[in-house]
Design an enzyme around this catalytic site. Structure first.
Site, PDB file in Angstrom:
ATOM      1  N   GLY A  62       0.826  -1.215   0.000  1.00 26.42           N
ATOM      2  CA  GLY A  62       0.000   0.000   0.000  1.00 26.42           C
ATOM      3  C   GLY A  62       0.852   1.254   0.000  1.00 26.42           C
ATOM      4  N   GLN A  88      -2.346   6.901   1.278  1.00 23.19           N
ATOM      5  CA  GLN A  88      -2.204   8.127   2.056  1.00 23.19           C
ATOM      6  C   GLN A  88      -1.055   8.040   3.069  1.00 23.19           C
ATOM      7  OE1 GLN A  88      -5.347   9.078   4.813  1.00 23.19           O
ATOM      8  NE2 GLN A  88      -5.040  11.281   4.627  1.00 23.19           N
ATOM      9  N   ASP A 137      -0.523  -7.638  -6.053  1.00 15.74           N
ATOM     10  CA  ASP A 137      -1.744  -7.772  -5.276  1.00 15.74           C
ATOM     11  C   ASP A 137      -1.360  -8.513  -3.989  1.00 15.74           C
ATOM     12  OD1 ASP A 137      -4.115  -8.604  -4.153  1.00 15.74           O
ATOM     13  OD2 ASP A 137      -5.006  -9.310  -6.027  1.00 15.74           O
ATOM     14  N   TYR A 189     -15.126  -2.445   8.246  1.00 10.06           N
ATOM     15  CA  TYR A 189     -13.733  -2.048   8.473  1.00 10.06           C
ATOM     16  C   TYR A 189     -13.331  -2.304   9.926  1.00 10.06           C
ATOM     17  CZ  TYR A 189      -9.604   1.046   8.287  1.00 10.06           C
ATOM     18  OH  TYR A 189      -8.332   1.563   8.340  1.00 10.06           O
ATOM     19  N   LYS A 217     -10.535  -4.908  11.448  1.00  7.77           N
ATOM     20  CA  LYS A 217      -9.402  -4.415  12.253  1.00  7.77           C
ATOM     21  C   LYS A 217      -9.388  -5.066  13.636  1.00  7.77           C
ATOM     22  CE  LYS A 217      -7.310  -1.613   9.403  1.00  7.77           C
ATOM     23  NZ  LYS A 217      -5.974  -1.965   8.886  1.00  7.77           N
TER      24      LYS A 217
END
Length: 318
Positions: free
Chosen positions: A10, A14, A54, A144, A148
């Site tokens: 990733g 961000q 991936d 989500y 987590k």
């Protein structure tokens, strides 16, 4: 001392873009391998190598680890809160299975250390809104958050059973001028700055009095690096450390922006993300992170607002 060889998944996201560049500063480019789904954009990451992959392709990930003699993995690839609600089964697969594979690789001795981000989304119904402690009962209500929470328990399990060195932070909402937000509930706190500069107005998808914990990206990166540099014996939490940052409402953030851009106006049209935000705490107790590995912050809401606007003005002029 052996050289750390680092893989970031990733890496174009961000957190990934900024963390990758900081890791290059510390460890030098030839020891940092960035990876993501997209093609390598040279201006986005200064890593010495880039692998387009991936993370759910276990064999490919394992091969990359072997090819580069990776010792440390920063596993950031995930589907964020807003997007996860739209693709629940895919979010579960992406947010959990690669983490388990990395834990297995560490158990087998293929890698020695893992960083994996958790989130304030693990909290949910029935917890106090203010100053939420490290060990409250987790009761997430979102896809989500559920993924987590499960990931945190797996991290703890692999540490307890196999002494796998996997470290984690429950990130609050993250604010950055360098990269756009990517489908999260706290994204309004990034979007608002772009709209303030370009349109002088913003319509928030979160209601005016909803307080959520937030963290400026510089502080988030510093906290991540500090945790990863801490001696293993200093760490008392092996699920995920609370991180509080600052806490504010859209109305309070708009007031700070108005100090810099007096003509700025904000309106409110809460959408499906409001329900997600309502399930999250308003502020977090992160005293254990401060005690175990000297967590500290440099940015409050005022410093963050000034810094965001200053840097975005330069960025948007390009």
């Amino acid at each position: 001392m052996t050289t750390e060889k680092i893989l970031i998944t990733g890496a174009l996201g961000q957190i990934g873009t900024e963390l990758t560049n900081r890791l290059v500063e510390i460890h030098s480019a030839e020891n940092v391998v960035a990876s993501g789904l997209d093609r390598w954009q040279k201006d986005l990451t200064s890593a010495g190598y880039y692998e387009r992959m991936d993370v759910t392709n276990t064999q490919l990930v394992k091969q990359v680890i072997k090819d580069y003699d990776i010792t440390t993995v920063y596993h950031l690839a995930s589907l964020l809160s807003g997007t996860s609600e739209k693709q629940p089964l895919f979010a579960w697969k992406l947010n959990l299975e690669p983490l388990l594979n990395f834990c297995e690789f560490a158990k087998e001795g293929l890698i020695s250390k893992i960083f994996w981000p958790s989130s304030i989304a693990v909290f949910g119904k029935g917890i106090p809104k203010e100053n939420v402690g490290q060990d409250v009962v987790l009761n997430p209500t979102t896809v989500y958050g559920i993924s987590k929470m499960a990931g945190e328990k797996w991290c703890e399990y692999y540490f307890d059973k196999y002494r796998v060195d996997v470290r984690s932070i429950r990130y609050p909402g993250l604010i950055s001028w360098k990269t756009p937000a990517g489908g999260g509930t706290t994204d309004y706190a990034v979007e608002i700055f772009y709209e303030a500069l370009e349109e002088k107005k913003y319509t928030s998808f979160i209601s005016e009095n909803t307080a959520m914990p937030m963290l400026y990206m510089d502080d988030a990166i510093n906290a991540t690096l500090k945790l990863m540099a801490a001696p293993k014996e200093n760490l008392s939490i092996h699920s995920s450390y609370n991180l509080g940052g600052m806490s504010f409402t859209p109305e309070e953030l708009a007031a700070e922006i108005k100090k810099e851009i007096p003509e700025f106006e904000i309106t409110y049209e809460p959408d499906f993300r409001q329900k997600i935000a309502d399930s999250w705490p308003a502020s977090i107790d992160d005293s254990l992170a401060k005690k175990d590995w000297d967590l500290d912050y440099k940015f409050g809401i005022s410093e963050m607002t000034k810094n965001m606007l200053k840097n975005l003005r330069k960025k948007l002029q390009k």
